[in-house]
Motif scaffolding. Structure first.
Motif, PDB file in Angstrom:
ATOM      1  N   ASP A 224       0.846  -1.188   0.000  1.00 43.23           N
ATOM      2  CA  ASP A 224       0.000   0.000   0.000  1.00 43.23           C
ATOM      3  C   ASP A 224       0.882   1.238   0.000  1.00 43.23           C
ATOM      4  O   ASP A 224       2.094   1.157   0.188  1.00 43.23           O
ATOM      5  CB  ASP A 224      -0.887  -0.018   1.260  1.00 43.23           C
ATOM      6  CG  ASP A 224      -2.160   0.794   1.106  1.00 43.23           C
ATOM      7  OD1 ASP A 224      -2.305   1.515   0.095  1.00 43.23           O
ATOM      8  OD2 ASP A 224      -3.010   0.718   2.007  1.00 43.23           O
ATOM      9  N   GLY A 225       0.282   2.362  -0.205  1.00 40.72           N
ATOM     10  CA  GLY A 225       0.999   3.634  -0.126  1.00 40.72           C
ATOM     11  C   GLY A 225       0.491   4.424   1.066  1.00 40.72           C
ATOM     12  O   GLY A 225      -0.596   4.160   1.576  1.00 40.72           O
ATOM     13  N   PRO A 226       1.284   5.368   1.535  1.00 35.10           N
ATOM     14  CA  PRO A 226       0.867   6.138   2.710  1.00 35.10           C
ATOM     15  C   PRO A 226      -0.397   6.939   2.413  1.00 35.10           C
ATOM     16  O   PRO A 226      -0.566   7.375   1.285  1.00 35.10           O
ATOM     17  CB  PRO A 226       2.049   7.035   2.995  1.00 35.10           C
ATOM     18  CG  PRO A 226       2.997   6.894   1.857  1.00 35.10           C
ATOM     19  CD  PRO A 226       2.550   5.763   1.004  1.00 35.10           C
ATOM     20  N   PRO A 227      -1.289   7.078   3.332  1.00 41.66           N
ATOM     21  CA  PRO A 227      -1.185   6.688   4.729  1.00 41.66           C
ATOM     22  C   PRO A 227      -1.547   5.231   4.971  1.00 41.66           C
ATOM     23  O   PRO A 227      -1.463   4.744   6.089  1.00 41.66           O
ATOM     24  CB  PRO A 227      -2.183   7.598   5.423  1.00 41.66           C
ATOM     25  CG  PRO A 227      -3.265   7.796   4.412  1.00 41.66           C
ATOM     26  CD  PRO A 227      -2.558   7.813   3.081  1.00 41.66           C
ATOM     27  N   GLY A 228      -1.947   4.513   3.930  1.00 42.83           N
ATOM     28  CA  GLY A 228      -2.307   3.105   4.078  1.00 42.83           C
ATOM     29  C   GLY A 228      -3.747   2.953   4.525  1.00 42.83           C
ATOM     30  O   GLY A 228      -4.237   3.715   5.351  1.00 42.83           O
ATOM     31  N   LEU A 229      -4.390   1.980   3.953  1.00 40.51           N
ATOM     32  CA  LEU A 229      -5.795   1.724   4.288  1.00 40.51           C
ATOM     33  C   LEU A 229      -5.970   1.393   5.760  1.00 40.51           C
ATOM     34  O   LEU A 229      -6.947   1.774   6.381  1.00 40.51           O
ATOM     35  CB  LEU A 229      -6.332   0.585   3.414  1.00 40.51           C
ATOM     36  CG  LEU A 229      -7.804   0.261   3.544  1.00 40.51           C
ATOM     37  CD1 LEU A 229      -8.669   1.481   3.210  1.00 40.51           C
ATOM     38  CD2 LEU A 229      -8.165  -0.898   2.631  1.00 40.51           C
TER      39      LEU A 229
ATOM     40  N   ASN B 250       3.305  -0.087   3.938  1.00 46.00           N
ATOM     41  CA  ASN B 250       3.170   1.170   3.206  1.00 46.00           C
ATOM     42  C   ASN B 250       4.515   1.498   2.567  1.00 46.00           C
ATOM     43  O   ASN B 250       5.537   1.533   3.237  1.00 46.00           O
ATOM     44  CB  ASN B 250       2.760   2.309   4.147  1.00 46.00           C
ATOM     45  CG  ASN B 250       1.381   2.088   4.731  1.00 46.00           C
ATOM     46  OD1 ASN B 250       0.559   1.438   4.125  1.00 46.00           O
ATOM     47  ND2 ASN B 250       1.130   2.616   5.903  1.00 46.00           N
ATOM     48  N   ILE B 251       4.488   1.746   1.264  1.00 49.45           N
ATOM     49  CA  ILE B 251       5.707   1.997   0.508  1.00 49.45           C
ATOM     50  C   ILE B 251       5.543   3.283  -0.287  1.00 49.45           C
ATOM     51  O   ILE B 251       4.494   3.514  -0.890  1.00 49.45           O
ATOM     52  CB  ILE B 251       6.009   0.796  -0.419  1.00 49.45           C
ATOM     53  CG1 ILE B 251       6.370  -0.417   0.444  1.00 49.45           C
ATOM     54  CG2 ILE B 251       7.100   1.117  -1.411  1.00 49.45           C
ATOM     55  CD1 ILE B 251       6.696  -1.657  -0.311  1.00 49.45           C
ATOM     56  N   GLU B 252       6.595   4.076  -0.316  1.00 48.35           N
ATOM     57  CA  GLU B 252       6.514   5.384  -0.980  1.00 48.35           C
ATOM     58  C   GLU B 252       7.230   5.452  -2.316  1.00 48.35           C
ATOM     59  O   GLU B 252       6.950   6.348  -3.101  1.00 48.35           O
ATOM     60  CB  GLU B 252       7.075   6.459  -0.039  1.00 48.35           C
ATOM     61  CG  GLU B 252       6.252   6.604   1.224  1.00 48.35           C
ATOM     62  CD  GLU B 252       6.677   7.797   2.064  1.00 48.35           C
ATOM     63  OE1 GLU B 252       6.988   8.857   1.485  1.00 48.35           O
ATOM     64  OE2 GLU B 252       6.688   7.666   3.293  1.00 48.35           O
ATOM     65  N   THR B 253       8.169   4.539  -2.598  1.00 47.12           N
ATOM     66  CA  THR B 253       8.939   4.648  -3.838  1.00 47.12           C
ATOM     67  C   THR B 253       8.801   3.390  -4.687  1.00 47.12           C
ATOM     68  O   THR B 253       8.507   2.309  -4.180  1.00 47.12           O
ATOM     69  CB  THR B 253      10.443   4.862  -3.540  1.00 47.12           C
ATOM     70  OG1 THR B 253      10.970   3.669  -2.943  1.00 47.12           O
ATOM     71  CG2 THR B 253      10.667   6.059  -2.638  1.00 47.12           C
ATOM     72  N   VAL B 254       9.063   3.573  -5.986  1.00 50.66           N
ATOM     73  CA  VAL B 254       9.030   2.451  -6.915  1.00 50.66           C
ATOM     74  C   VAL B 254      10.093   1.419  -6.528  1.00 50.66           C
ATOM     75  O   VAL B 254       9.843   0.208  -6.547  1.00 50.66           O
ATOM     76  CB  VAL B 254       9.241   2.940  -8.368  1.00 50.66           C
ATOM     77  CG1 VAL B 254       9.418   1.769  -9.319  1.00 50.66           C
ATOM     78  CG2 VAL B 254       8.084   3.819  -8.806  1.00 50.66           C
ATOM     79  N   GLU B 255      11.271   1.888  -6.152  1.00 48.89           N
ATOM     80  CA  GLU B 255      12.367   0.986  -5.776  1.00 48.89           C
ATOM     81  C   GLU B 255      11.979   0.133  -4.563  1.00 48.89           C
ATOM     82  O   GLU B 255      12.232  -1.071  -4.523  1.00 48.89           O
ATOM     83  CB  GLU B 255      13.651   1.770  -5.470  1.00 48.89           C
ATOM     84  CG  GLU B 255      14.234   2.496  -6.670  1.00 48.89           C
ATOM     85  CD  GLU B 255      13.507   3.813  -6.992  1.00 48.89           C
ATOM     86  OE1 GLU B 255      12.878   4.423  -6.095  1.00 48.89           O
ATOM     87  OE2 GLU B 255      13.532   4.209  -8.164  1.00 48.89           O
TER      88      GLU B 255
END
Length: 155
Positions: free
Chosen positions: A121-126, A136-141
């Motif tokens: 998921d991305g921030p803030p996350g479900l 929760n992940i913010e970057t493609v890498e």
């Protein structure tokens, strides 16, 4: 049940491919279905005394069901097979937590479990910050690294 034969006789078979329901005998060898024969066609096998027979008149047999969206825990897993669900697809979880069920023998009282690992998921996350069932992940890498980790977890 190795080296044993069993006949499940007079059950009503629900054929999900044709939509037909018919009375039949299921012949099992070594715990696996050998063949299914309509009751009218079993006359030549009726006298075989070394084969155990169970009369299932009044019962129905259908293929095991698959539930494609579950969030399973070991404490209630036996309820699935009790309801005819023989396989489940856990849509996101913790492979470490589910490992005993994933590796369970076919004789286990739990269904066969196919599971995704943590939800990416991305921030803030479900469900808020990263926990045991999501990340929760913010970057493609970082996402690529997590996907690679999940693939390795399955190997």
């Amino acid at each position: 049940m190795k080296d044993q034969a069993l006949i499940l006789d007079h059950a009503q078979i629900i054929d999900v491919e044709t939509g037909l329901i018919y009375s039949a005998a299921i012949f099992l060898k070594d715990g696996l279905i050998d063949r299914i024969v309509k009751v009218d066609d079993t006359e030549g096998i009726q006298s075989d005394s070394h084969v155990k027979r169970l009369d299932l008149k009044g019962t129905y047999i259908l293929p095991g069901l698959i539930d494609m969206h579950v969030h399973i825990k070991e404490s209630f897993a036996p309820l699935f097979p009790a309801s005819g669900v023989t396989t489940v697809r856990n849509t996101g979880g913790n492979l470490t937590e589910l490992d005993p069920m994933i590796k369970a023998s076919p004789a286990s009282p739990t269904p066969r479990v196919i599971s995704a690992d943590r939800i990416i998921d991305g921030p803030p996350g479900l469900w808020g910050e990263t926990g045991p069932w999501s990340i929760n992940i913010e970057t493609v890498e970082a996402a690529k690294k997590e996907v690679e980790r999940q693939v390795r977890a399955w190997c």
